[in-house]
Design an enzyme around this catalytic site. Structure first.
Site, short mmCIF file in Angstrom:
data_model
loop_
_atom_site.label_atom_id
_atom_site.label_comp_id
_atom_site.label_asym_id
_atom_site.label_seq_id
_atom_site.Cartn_x
_atom_site.Cartn_y
_atom_site.Cartn_z
N HIS A 267 14.15 30.58 41.54
CA HIS A 267 15.25 31.37 40.99
C HIS A 267 16.23 30.38 40.35
CE1 HIS A 267 17.92 34.64 40.41
NE2 HIS A 267 18.28 34.93 41.65
N HIS A 306 8.72 34.46 33.65
CA HIS A 306 9.77 35.32 34.19
C HIS A 306 9.14 36.62 34.64
CE1 HIS A 306 13.58 37.48 34.52
NE2 HIS A 306 14.12 36.28 34.55
N ASP A 362 16.45 28.66 32.25
CA ASP A 362 16.59 27.37 32.92
C ASP A 362 15.94 26.22 32.17
OD1 ASP A 362 18.04 28.23 35.18
OD2 ASP A 362 16.23 29.13 36.00
#
Ligand code: CMC
Length: 427
Positions: A267, A306, A362
């Site tokens: 995460h 994702h 990210d």
């Protein structure tokens, strides 16, 4: 055409007509399906909630196939271009963009709540200098609950408004001071004349008592990164916030739990993992070998893939643009070339194409953070500071939702049947 689903139970031949609302059936409507009137009834099994809606929400919309993200209807690209983090936080919390007067008063309130209680500073002093900043962050957010026992009045609107401002306003000081403590530096008081991101940079990189002027490009880039992270509907940490909040715990305790969920490498911890991965790859020449290993199942390409986005994460597009702006001020992060090469190869490789794995938020954010002077261990704290308004907006929505109750999933029990206790000498 009826808005119902007809289910035939082939065990009994019985038919059931189940209402469909918003393209969804209610799992509880399955309970009536039984072979024997004494049995519990049918449940749905959905580990990791891959196809279960846990709430009706009006906060954030995502279309993962089309790469769309909107807060309260506003496209993320427009908010990143025109809004500020404090304005976006107001939007998430209140449902509408603020007027000039509303924004001014909200920002003044956040400025007023920015300092930490002295006891929290002492708590921060007690951590090991090499303590992970996310461990420090989630502990300190939880500890704030002991300073504001009135935060337990979660159904008192005015009281809740104050706690919400406290949480969002104090998160940067906790993050900044964890960094100062780790580096043996004195704490810098928040400067209420600066904006949200500038104040945070001042607490991180300023000197006590001396004025601090943030670089406008870096301040804006950080503000945009906070906007991009501000909400993402029912992700792991938000579900944790809602789940904990459903027991009517106070918002500090609930947000400490949300931060704990964010900490993990799958995460919010992924941004840190990306930087470590890029550093371990070391050079562009090593990229093909690394990709080969990922395809052989020896590790993941961090910052890719994702649960919801099956196309380019729209936040990654904005972050990549910002990276170039930031590098004009800080100099180019040498790891950028490795990231670009990884992306280039992955986007044309069958393994990634078939699984619809694209860069996520990210993948590039860590490169910007590092260029700004943050150590990788701080990256997830930056994510948490940005995500605070989303966690809280979702928590408030849950509190007001009459359909919600304490979160309590069912299980399918597959363990031992009843058996008698075996004394120690007979085992
Ligand atoms: N590298 C290599 N293979 C991957 C990756 C990856 N990053 N992500 C998924 N896969 C493969 C996975 O091995 C599986 O392959 P197979 O079908 O052959 O078993 C397939 O793709 C589906 O993956 P999954 O694990 O079932 O997908 P998920 O929806 O459960 O996981 C994820 C989503 C984000 C946890 C995962 O893509 C991942 O681990 N990515 C790397 C970590 C990361 O970047 N996380 C940040 C997410 S964005 C910010 C946030 O929300 O926190």
């Amino acid at each position: 055409m009826a808005d119902t689903l007809t289910i035939t139970d082939n065990r009994t031949g019985r038919q059931y007509e189940i209402p469909i609302t918003d393209g969804t059936i209610r799992a509880i409507d399955l309970r009536q399906i039984k072979v024997d009137p004494d049995e519990f009834g049918m449940m749905s099994y959905d580990p990791a909630f891959q196809n279960t809606a846990s709430c009706r929400s009006r906060v954030t919309f995502i279309d993962g196939d089309k790469g769309i993200l909107r807060y309260r209807g506003y496209p993320i690209e427009q908010l990143a271009e025109h809004s500020t983090f404090t304005e976006t936080a107001y939007l998430l919390l209140n449902g509408e963009l603020p007027t000039a007067a509303e924004l001014e008063s909200w920002e003044a309130e956040l400025g007023g709540h920015a300092p930490l209680p002295e006891g929290i500073k002492s708590l921060l002093d007690g951590f090991q200098p090499d303590a992970h900043p996310m461990g420090v962050f989630l502990s300190s957010v939880g500890a704030l609950s002991t300073y504001y026992p009135d935060a337990k009045q979660i159904f008192d609107d005015e009281n809740r408004r104050i706690q919400v401002a406290r949480l969002i306003a104090k998160a940067p000081a906790i993050g900044a001071y964890s960094y100062r403590h780790a580096n043996g530096l004195p704490y810098v008081d928040p400067d209420s004349s600066l904006g949200f991101a500038g104040r945070f940079l001042g607490m991180l990189f300023g000197e006590p008592g001396a004025p601090y002027t943030p670089d406008p490009v870096l301040e804006r880039a950080l503000d945009i990164l906070f906007i991009l992270h501000a909400d993402h509907e029912q992700n792991c940490s938000t579900s944790a916030m809602r789940g904990i909040g459903s027991s009517q715990a106070d918002p500090f305790a609930s947000m400490a739990g949300a931060a704990a969920a964010l900490y993990g490498p799958l995460h919010g911890g992924a941004n840190e993992a990306v930087l470590r991965m890029l550093a371990a790859i070391g050079s562009v020449d090593n990229v093909p070998d690394f990709i080969k290993k990922v395809k052989a199942g020896e590790g993941r390409l961090m910052g890719f893939g994702h649960r919801v986005y099956k196309s380019y994460d729209p936040r990654a597009t904005v972050i990549k643009e910002q990276a170039y702006r930031v590098f004009e001020v800080t100099g180019r992060n040498p790891l950028l070339d490795i990231a670009i090469e990884l992306e280039r190869i992955a986007l044309q490789d069958d393994y990634f194409v078939q699984r619809r794995l694209y860069p996520n938020v990210d993948f590039y954010s860590g490169l910007i953070y590092e260029a700004m002077g943050f150590k990788p261990a701080m990256f997830t704290v930056l994510f948490a500071i940005g995500r605070a308004p989303g966690w809280i907006a979702q928590w408030q929505e849950m509190l007001r939702d009459k359909a919600q109750k304490i979160a309590r999933p069912r299980q399918i029990y597959l363990g031992a049947g009843e058996r008698d206790y075996v004394p120690m000498d007979q085992r």
